[in-house]
Design an enzyme around this catalytic site. Structure first.
Site, PDB file in Angstrom:
ATOM      1  N   SER A   1       0.847  -1.206  -0.025  1.00 15.98           N
ATOM      2  CA  SER A   1       0.013  -0.018  -0.015  1.00 15.98           C
ATOM      3  C   SER A   1       0.772   1.314   0.025  1.00 15.98           C
ATOM      4  CB  SER A   1      -0.873   0.021   1.138  1.00 15.98           C
ATOM      5  OG  SER A   1      -1.644  -1.062   1.269  1.00 15.98           O
TER       6      SER A   1
HETATM    7  N1  SAH Z   1      -0.948  -4.736   4.185  1.00 18.22           N
HETATM    8  C1  SAH Z   1      -0.189  -5.072   2.839  1.00 18.22           C
HETATM    9  C2  SAH Z   1      -1.172  -4.689   1.960  1.00 18.22           C
HETATM   10  C3  SAH Z   1      -1.265  -5.830   0.733  1.00 18.22           C
HETATM   11  S1  SAH Z   1      -2.409  -5.648  -0.659  1.00 18.22           S
HETATM   12  C4  SAH Z   1       1.047  -4.515   2.809  1.00 18.22           C
HETATM   13  O1  SAH Z   1       1.545  -3.565   3.452  1.00 18.22           O
HETATM   14  O2  SAH Z   1       1.880  -4.781   1.993  1.00 18.22           O
HETATM   15  C5  SAH Z   1      -3.719  -6.453   0.141  1.00 18.22           C
HETATM   16  C6  SAH Z   1      -3.349  -7.958   0.660  1.00 18.22           C
HETATM   17  O3  SAH Z   1      -4.707  -8.725   0.884  1.00 18.22           O
HETATM   18  C7  SAH Z   1      -2.719  -8.817  -0.605  1.00 18.22           C
HETATM   19  O4  SAH Z   1      -1.595  -9.214  -0.161  1.00 18.22           O
HETATM   20  C8  SAH Z   1      -3.819  -9.857  -0.995  1.00 18.22           C
HETATM   21  O5  SAH Z   1      -3.367 -11.064  -1.298  1.00 18.22           O
HETATM   22  C9  SAH Z   1      -4.359 -10.116   0.764  1.00 18.22           C
HETATM   23  N2  SAH Z   1      -5.853 -10.576   0.579  1.00 18.22           N
HETATM   24  C10 SAH Z   1      -6.907 -10.634  -0.453  1.00 18.22           C
HETATM   25  N3  SAH Z   1      -7.819 -11.263  -0.006  1.00 18.22           N
HETATM   26  C11 SAH Z   1      -7.578 -11.703   1.138  1.00 18.22           C
HETATM   27  C12 SAH Z   1      -8.455 -12.318   2.021  1.00 18.22           C
HETATM   28  N4  SAH Z   1      -9.777 -12.884   1.630  1.00 18.22           N
HETATM   29  N5  SAH Z   1      -7.874 -12.958   3.365  1.00 18.22           N
HETATM   30  C13 SAH Z   1      -6.497 -12.618   3.533  1.00 18.22           C
HETATM   31  N6  SAH Z   1      -5.703 -11.751   2.715  1.00 18.22           N
HETATM   32  C14 SAH Z   1      -6.400 -11.389   1.647  1.00 18.22           C
END
Ligand code: SAH
Length: 216
Positions: free
Chosen positions: A65
């Site tokens: 993000s």
């Molecule tokens: N907090 C992360 C943001 C990553 S983007 C960072 O700082 O890098 C959002 C993330 O949510 C992705 O890695 C994606 O794979 C995950 N995600 C999507 N759907 C999900 C679900 N149902 N349960 C857990 N994680 C999920």
């Protein structure tokens, strides 16, 4: 895994940029200034941009993000040290690291196995100790509930009931909600077992919170 004075200088500037955009919590700004964000971005070619206030790809179609968004969500959580925080969407682990710098206990769920495996190895290497789970964030972590705070870092089509149930009374859920290209950031305070107060904090853009495997 090299962190240099140049990197340190760049993230000091990044913290200033984020402060100018309206983040006031000094602990959040210190976390941004402390954490080597470039090491959370797997593609070395992107490291020179790691301290721009932008999201970047981290593989598996996901992104780390934007630092401002991480700071904004973290500030909204109103964290106190040693609180128990559930994060949905571990991704690169950067938001996890920010939460740990705030002095809370972090439980984080990731649905993509490749990201889960990489981040599970990376975070301890950088000295960040949390509990990481490979699973479906819609369900939360019933066996570790209740949580003081819950943060969702992907765009949710709706507010999952399980997450509301796993929040302590007095607890806060920060979640971007909407099925479209962009989401409304919601702050939900649990007033009692059945009563919630919702505040809308504006438009953001997230990758979607994915449904259970086999259902999408
Ligand atoms: N907090 C992360 C943001 C990553 S983007 C960072 O700082 O890098 C959002 C993330 O949510 C992705 O890695 C994606 O794979 C995950 N995600 C999507 N759907 C999900 C679900 N149902 N349960 C857990 N994680 C999920």
């Amino acid at each position: 895994m090299i962190d240099t004075y140049r990197h340190k200088g760049l993230r000091k500037k990044l913290a200033q940029v984020i402060a100018k955009k309206g983040i006031k919590n000094s602990q959040v700004l210190t976390a941004i200034e402390t954490i080597p964000r470039h090491l959370f971005i797997p593609d070395n070619a992107l490291h020179k941009y790691a301290y721009d206030d932008k999201p970047f790809p981290i593989g598996a179609g996901q992104t780390i993000s934007q630092p401002y968004t991480v700071a904004f969500q973290t500030e909204l959580l109103e964290l106190k040290s040693r609180e128990k925080v559930l994060e949905i969407g571990t991704g690169s682990g950067y938001q996890t690291a920010v939460l740990l710098e705030m002095g809370v206990k972090v439980f984080s769920i990731e649905r993509q196995k490749a990201l889960f495996d990489r981040t599970k190895e990376l975070l301890p290497q950088l000295g960040y100790i949390s509990k990481l789970f490979y699973g479906d964030g819609y369900k939360g972590l019933p066996s570790f509930a209740p949580f003081d705070k819950i943060i969702v870092t992907a765009g949710a089509p709706y507010i999952p009931e399980d997450l509301l149930n796993q929040l302590k009374v007095g607890g806060i859920l920060i979640i971007p909600v909407d099925e479209g290209e962009s989401q409304r950031m919601k702050k939900i305070v649990k007033l009692s077992d059945k009563k919630f107060e919702t505040e809308d904090l504006g438009l953001f853009r997230f990758v979607p919170l994915l449904k259970e495997k086999g259902r999408d």
